[in-house]
Design an enzyme around this catalytic site. Structure first.
Site, short mmCIF file in Angstrom:
data_model
loop_
_atom_site.label_atom_id
_atom_site.label_comp_id
_atom_site.label_asym_id
_atom_site.label_seq_id
_atom_site.Cartn_x
_atom_site.Cartn_y
_atom_site.Cartn_z
N HIS A 7 -36.59 41.87 22.55
CA HIS A 7 -37.08 42.98 21.73
C HIS A 7 -35.97 43.51 20.81
O HIS A 7 -36.21 43.87 19.65
CB HIS A 7 -37.62 44.10 22.61
CG HIS A 7 -38.87 43.73 23.36
ND1 HIS A 7 -40.03 43.33 22.73
CD2 HIS A 7 -39.13 43.67 24.69
CE1 HIS A 7 -40.96 43.07 23.63
NE2 HIS A 7 -40.43 43.26 24.84
N LEU B 134 -41.46 49.90 -1.34
CA LEU B 134 -42.27 49.34 -0.27
C LEU B 134 -42.76 50.43 0.68
O LEU B 134 -42.01 51.34 1.04
CB LEU B 134 -41.43 48.33 0.52
CG LEU B 134 -42.04 47.74 1.80
CD1 LEU B 134 -43.16 46.79 1.46
CD2 LEU B 134 -40.95 47.05 2.62
N ASN C 45 -41.18 37.98 21.33
CA ASN C 45 -39.86 38.52 21.70
C ASN C 45 -39.48 38.19 23.14
O ASN C 45 -38.37 37.72 23.42
CB ASN C 45 -39.83 40.04 21.51
CG ASN C 45 -39.83 40.46 20.06
OD1 ASN C 45 -39.41 39.71 19.19
ND2 ASN C 45 -40.31 41.66 19.81
N SER D 3 -49.29 47.85 20.85
CA SER D 3 -50.74 48.03 20.85
C SER D 3 -51.16 49.01 21.94
O SER D 3 -50.41 49.29 22.89
CB SER D 3 -51.45 46.69 21.06
OG SER D 3 -51.43 46.32 22.42
N SER D 4 -52.38 49.50 21.83
CA SER D 4 -52.90 50.41 22.86
C SER D 4 -53.06 49.70 24.19
O SER D 4 -53.12 50.34 25.25
CB SER D 4 -54.24 51.00 22.40
OG SER D 4 -55.12 49.98 21.97
N ASP E 88 -45.07 38.51 17.46
CA ASP E 88 -45.25 38.03 18.83
C ASP E 88 -44.13 37.06 19.21
O ASP E 88 -43.67 36.27 18.39
CB ASP E 88 -46.61 37.32 18.92
CG ASP E 88 -47.07 37.15 20.36
OD1 ASP E 88 -46.41 37.71 21.27
OD2 ASP E 88 -48.08 36.47 20.57
#
Length: 252
Positions: A41, A135, A26, A69-70, A24
């Protein structure tokens, strides 16, 4: 995969196996510099590279990043369009590097809302890195925790209806096997940058026993040192999973 382990000897007191992050800040980072939000971004992508590199160096098993997110479709159309273009460009630019560094890429979320071109790029990127053993990088895109639980239950209902599944009752393990994160360890450490202190519909089921870490640092400024400090905080906590402290100490 049970939600809370009962064998305390299996609890690792070292690095978290799975770190989940809401990236959170940007837009605010860019606005503070009198720049358009898109610039924030773009800088955020650079921060992702650094954090992925550090997690690979530290042998973290899974890093999950909440990219879109949706609910983010509610943002201005120009910003959403730019985010989609950035997502595509980042996949095109980074997947070969991930593959070269033995990193497996997994995209979770409702991908049907994306363009056909982006969907195909996602499939190709996941396939290219599928056999890597380092990873696992999970990118949550058009993802929501409510959606994840709903689609899991829907899959189970479909299997019951067709006879593929004939279980007399639904268990937690059965639901977990149908979540988008099936097969991955649950997050040990959840981090949110940018100063907000909420989980915003991210991995609702999976975060049940996760340690939370909130920082005011805006995502483009969140570097390896900041992540190291979050991990140090995690290591200083006693994870009891419903037990009492004495039980942890006697079985550690």
């Amino acid at each position: 995969m049970s939600a809370a382990p009962t064998d305390l000897s299996t609890i690792d007191n070292g690095n978290p196996r799975h770190i989940a992050i809401i990236m959170d800040g940007n837009g605010r980072w860019a606005q503070k510099r009198f720049m358009p939000r898109v610039f924030g971004h773009q800088q955020g992508v650079k921060a992702v590279r650094n954090i992925v590199e550090y997690c690979a160096e530290q042998h973290i098993e899974v890093l999950s990043l909440f990219a879109f997110s949706s609910e983010n479709w509610r943002r201005p159309e120009t910003e959403v369009s730019m985010l989609m273009e950035l997502f595509m460009a980042t996949l095109q630019r980074e997947v070969d590097k991930l593959d070269k560094n033995n990193i497996r890429l997994k995209i979770i979320g409702d991908k049907t809302a994306f363009s056909e071109k982006l969907q195909q790029k996602i499939i190709h990127s996941e396939q290219q890195t599928a056999d890597n053993t380092g990873l696992t990088l999970v990118i949550a895109a058009n993802y929501g925790g409510h959606w994840d639980i709903t689609q899991a239950v829907q899959k189970i209902a479909d299997k019951l209806q067709t006879g593929e599944l004939n279980q007399p009752f639904i268990t937690e393990d059965l639901i977990e096997q149908h979540l988008s994160t099936a097969g991955l360890p649950e997050p040990d450490l959840f981090i949110r940058t940018g100063g907000e202190q909420r989980i915003s519909n991210f991995l609702l089921w999976q975060l049940a026993y996760t340690e939370f870490y909130f920082t005011p640092i805006l995502w483009p400024d969140f570097d390896k040192q900041a992540l190291k400090e979050a991990i140090i905080s995690f290591k200083g906590r006693q994870r009891r999973f419903g037990h009492i402290g004495e039980q942890i100490l006697t079985q550690s």
